[in-house]
Design a protein around this motif. Structure first.
Motif, PDB file in Angstrom:
ATOM      1  N   ALA A  26       0.903  -1.131   0.052  1.00 25.88           N
ATOM      2  CA  ALA A  26      -0.010   0.015  -0.027  1.00 25.88           C
ATOM      3  C   ALA A  26       0.974   1.237   0.190  1.00 25.88           C
ATOM      4  CB  ALA A  26      -0.927   0.102   1.256  1.00 25.88           C
ATOM      5  N   HIS A  27       0.309   2.484  -0.345  1.00 28.25           N
ATOM      6  CA  HIS A  27       0.970   3.718  -0.577  1.00 28.25           C
ATOM      7  C   HIS A  27       0.339   4.686  -0.053  1.00 28.25           C
ATOM      8  CE1 HIS A  27       3.292   6.193  -3.943  1.00 28.25           C
ATOM      9  NE2 HIS A  27       3.864   6.515  -2.682  1.00 28.25           N
ATOM     10  N   SER A  28       0.816   5.691   0.723  1.00 27.72           N
ATOM     11  CA  SER A  28       0.090   6.828   1.345  1.00 27.72           C
ATOM     12  C   SER A  28       1.330   7.869   1.063  1.00 27.72           C
ATOM     13  CB  SER A  28      -0.289   6.764   2.561  1.00 27.72           C
ATOM     14  OG  SER A  28      -1.353   5.870   2.548  1.00 27.72           O
ATOM     15  N   ILE A  29       0.829   9.092   0.991  1.00 26.66           N
ATOM     16  CA  ILE A  29       1.591  10.426   1.008  1.00 26.66           C
ATOM     17  C   ILE A  29       1.318  11.448   1.578  1.00 26.66           C
ATOM     18  CG2 ILE A  29       2.243   9.780  -1.495  1.00 26.66           C
ATOM     19  CD1 ILE A  29       0.066  12.032  -2.375  1.00 26.66           C
ATOM     20  N   SER A  30       2.062  12.268   2.207  1.00 22.01           N
ATOM     21  CA  SER A  30       2.118  13.477   3.059  1.00 22.01           C
ATOM     22  C   SER A  30       3.097  14.425   2.908  1.00 22.01           C
ATOM     23  CB  SER A  30       2.296  12.834   4.423  1.00 22.01           C
ATOM     24  OG  SER A  30       2.054  13.871   5.417  1.00 22.01           O
ATOM     25  N   THR A  31       2.665  15.694   3.117  1.00 16.80           N
ATOM     26  CA  THR A  31       3.730  16.601   3.098  1.00 16.80           C
ATOM     27  C   THR A  31       4.389  16.967   4.514  1.00 16.80           C
ATOM     28  OG1 THR A  31       2.166  18.353   3.275  1.00 16.80           O
ATOM     29  CG2 THR A  31       2.749  17.861   0.986  1.00 16.80           C
ATOM     30  N   ASP A  32       3.625  16.255   5.809  1.00 21.02           N
ATOM     31  CA  ASP A  32       3.959  16.633   6.786  1.00 21.02           C
ATOM     32  C   ASP A  32       4.177  15.490   7.907  1.00 21.02           C
ATOM     33  OD1 ASP A  32       1.278  15.991   7.086  1.00 21.02           O
ATOM     34  OD2 ASP A  32       0.488  18.043   7.986  1.00 21.02           O
ATOM     35  N   LEU A  33       4.221  14.383   7.251  1.00 23.50           N
ATOM     36  CA  LEU A  33       4.214  13.141   8.153  1.00 23.50           C
ATOM     37  C   LEU A  33       2.983  13.049   9.312  1.00 23.50           C
ATOM     38  CD1 LEU A  33       8.008  12.984   8.882  1.00 23.50           C
ATOM     39  CD2 LEU A  33       6.766  11.340   7.560  1.00 23.50           C
ATOM     40  N   ILE A  34       2.059  14.037   9.020  1.00 24.82           N
ATOM     41  CA  ILE A  34       1.001  13.846   9.812  1.00 24.82           C
ATOM     42  C   ILE A  34      -0.363  13.635   9.104  1.00 24.82           C
ATOM     43  CG2 ILE A  34      -0.580  15.163  11.689  1.00 24.82           C
ATOM     44  CD1 ILE A  34       2.238  14.050  12.706  1.00 24.82           C
ATOM     45  N   ASN A  35      -0.734  14.333   8.293  1.00 23.92           N
ATOM     46  CA  ASN A  35      -2.100  14.308   7.490  1.00 23.92           C
ATOM     47  C   ASN A  35      -1.708  13.751   6.100  1.00 23.92           C
ATOM     48  OD1 ASN A  35      -3.714  16.143   8.915  1.00 23.92           O
ATOM     49  ND2 ASN A  35      -1.882  17.414   8.716  1.00 23.92           N
ATOM     50  N   TRP A  36      -2.345  12.450   5.922  1.00 21.43           N
ATOM     51  CA  TRP A  36      -2.098  11.301   4.723  1.00 21.43           C
ATOM     52  C   TRP A  36      -3.019  11.326   3.887  1.00 21.43           C
ATOM     53  CZ3 TRP A  36       2.734   9.390   4.409  1.00 21.43           C
ATOM     54  CH2 TRP A  36       3.599   9.527   5.279  1.00 21.43           C
TER      55      TRP A  36
END
Length: 513
Positions: A26-36
């Motif tokens: 699975a693959h998720s992305i974030s710009t702040d490691l908190i909101n994904w």
């Protein structure tokens, strides 16, 4: 990994149910490691070299900003083989599609390698000998091994004559991780860093015990050999990132903030029936920054600074004495999701219990014997989290101080034995010793992150960490309470306690294709 302003998180996932099986990346992305935001799976079984499983692995960013994934596949012969995958389109900032070349596997198990115990390739490092280098977890009989491979082009790999490191009578080494740390300071180092002022860390996950341990030592690149320092045990009694429910962990270097970040998996300890009923199982612990302690003997961990953006309503308690047998409720905030930092003052150590050396390598058994219910001398004192109003349900996070032959020992425990009235849940105690000189400071700090069924605690400024999964039946939502307690004969003082309500981060459940 961090790539062009975006954090990418790949994880083992079953898209068809809350039990193990049908594993994809699975693959998720974030710009702040908190909101994904969730993307479509990056890798899934589709070729002969991975048709029976796409298991764990690592990402490496090659020169020219070219990310690549190495992962373990299971082929039709049930061999574990190492495969490579590349982004289909480097101009896509989300890296949504990945291709698997036909020349896979790039690292098959050759003669002498146990094909049923050969998995989890690490992030590669570029060694001073101008070769890419990585290790794969394995075993030979009962000897755990980190088998080393070298490559000039990242496609053709050659097995070294000897492993990077191995140890007897310990079983399979899963999910190895090998990385440099600065001998001084908190700045993280890129994985290929080598030279003066650099130490190395080797972490392995023990399939036999489902715990991890790590050592700090020196990497001799000209021999491709890692030699642990003699400051901790090189076996299952050694140092752990986390002394609780925390497994299959992985670090990565974050070039945006020049730090090394640790991810770890906190599996369920509830029944499989309940997992199926709620529709999910397993969580990632909060990402942690990681660095070498000033002593050089161990690592220190702390929740990433971005987590503090979730802090909301704030309560402060100062200079409160907690007498023997006393409690103090932290009121006026909801505590089912909270961040709590507290510093305890210990005025006297005269009533410290005598330490039993039998437990020097088994803090967990010591905590199981001396739970929060067991009255002591100096301690147990700490927090009761996810507690019902009458404290009939509660998870205890606490310290006990013992007098050993030449020093005082500080034991840190998670005791969830009364965390739920439900009988079906597994409620193990967890514990570790905190390496501080309590005679000098007479203070000890604790931080606990509380999130419904997850409790993560950091003792002594992050020297000892413990994670538990708990499932209260009464202390839920607004019915969850937070107490400071002291069940020792010696009074203790809360010099300062800060508690924050935690707001929900933004979670996008809709998959972005």
């Amino acid at each position: 990994m961090y790539y062009k302003g975006i954090y990418h998180f790949f994880y083992q996932y079953n898209p068809y149910g809350s039990v193990w099986g049908n594993i994809v990346w699975a693959h998720s992305i974030s710009t702040d490691l908190i909101n994904w935001k969730a993307l479509a799976p990056a890798i899934y079984p589709s070729e002969p070299f991975d048709i029976y499983g796409c298991w764990s692995g690592s990402a490496t960013v090659l020169p020219g900003d070219k990310p690549v994934i190495l992962y373990t596949g299971v082929d039709p012969e049930q061999r574990q083989v190492q495969n490579i995958a590349f982004p289909a389109n480097l101009s896509d900032p989300y890296l949504r599609e990945w291709t698997k070349p036909d020349y896979n596997p790039v690292i098959p198990p050759e003669l002498g390698v146990n094909a049923s115990a050969f998995r989890d390739p690490t992030t590669a490092w570029y060694a001073p000998n101008k070769h890419w280098t990585l290790v794969v977890g394995s075993k030979r009989d009962r000897r755990g091994m980190a088998i080393l491979y070298r490559s000039k082009d990242f496609v053709h790999w050659i097995k070294a004559k000897h492993p990077l490191h191995s140890f007897k009578d310990i079983g399979m080494w899963e999910c190895p991780d090998f990385f440099p740390v600065a001998a001084k300071g908190r700045q993280g180092l890129e994985t290929s860093e080598y030279g003066d002022g650099v130490k190395h860390v080797l972490k392995v996950s023990l399939d036999a015990t489902r715990y991890e341990y790590y050592t700090v030592g020196k990497y001799y690149h000209h021999m491709d050999k890692y030699v642990p320092d003699v400051t901790s045990s090189d076996d299952h009694t050694g140092l752990r990132y986390d002394y609780g429910n925390f497994y299959a962990s992985k670090t990565f270097y974050d070039p945006a903030k020049k730090r090394r970040i640790l991810w770890g998996w906190a599996n369920e300890s509830d029944s499989a029936y309940t997992d199926k009923d709620k529709g999910w199982a397993g969580v990632q612990a909060i990402p942690r920054s990681l660095w070498l302690d000033d002593s050089g003997r161990q690592l220190v961990q702390w929740p990433i600074e971005e987590f503090e953006t979730l802090r909301d309503k704030h309560i402060i308690v100062k200079n409160k004495n907690i007498p023997s047998g006393g409690f103090l409720e932290v009121q006026d905030i909801q505590t089912a999701q909270a961040d709590v930092e507290v510093t305890f003052d210990v005025a006297s150590l005269e009533k410290a219990e005598v330490f039993d050396p039998y437990y020097v390598d088994d803090a967990q058994a010591f905590c199981a014997k001396k739970t929060a219910e067991t009255k002591g001398g100096v301690g147990p004192f700490g927090l009761l989290v996810l507690a019902s109003a009458n404290r009939e349900e509660r998870t205890a996070v606490f310290f006990r101080i013992f007098k050993a032959q030449s020093k005082y020992m500080v034991l840190m425990c998670h005791d969830p034995t009364r965390s739920s009235k439900r009988e079906s849940t597994y409620k193990p105690t967890f514990a570790g010793f905190v390496d501080i000189d309590i005679t000098k400071t007479r203070k000890i700090s604790l931080r606990s992150l509380i999130d419904h069924s997850v409790v993560e605690s950091f003792g002594g400024g992050g020297k000892t960490c413990i994670t538990s999964r708990v499932y209260p039946s009464v202390a839920i939502g607004e019915n969850a309470h937070l107490f400071v307690f002291n069940n020792g004969a010696q009074d203790v003082k809360v010099s300062e306690l800060n508690a924050w309500e935690i707001t929900e981060p933004e979670m996008n459940d809709e998959i972005i294709y």
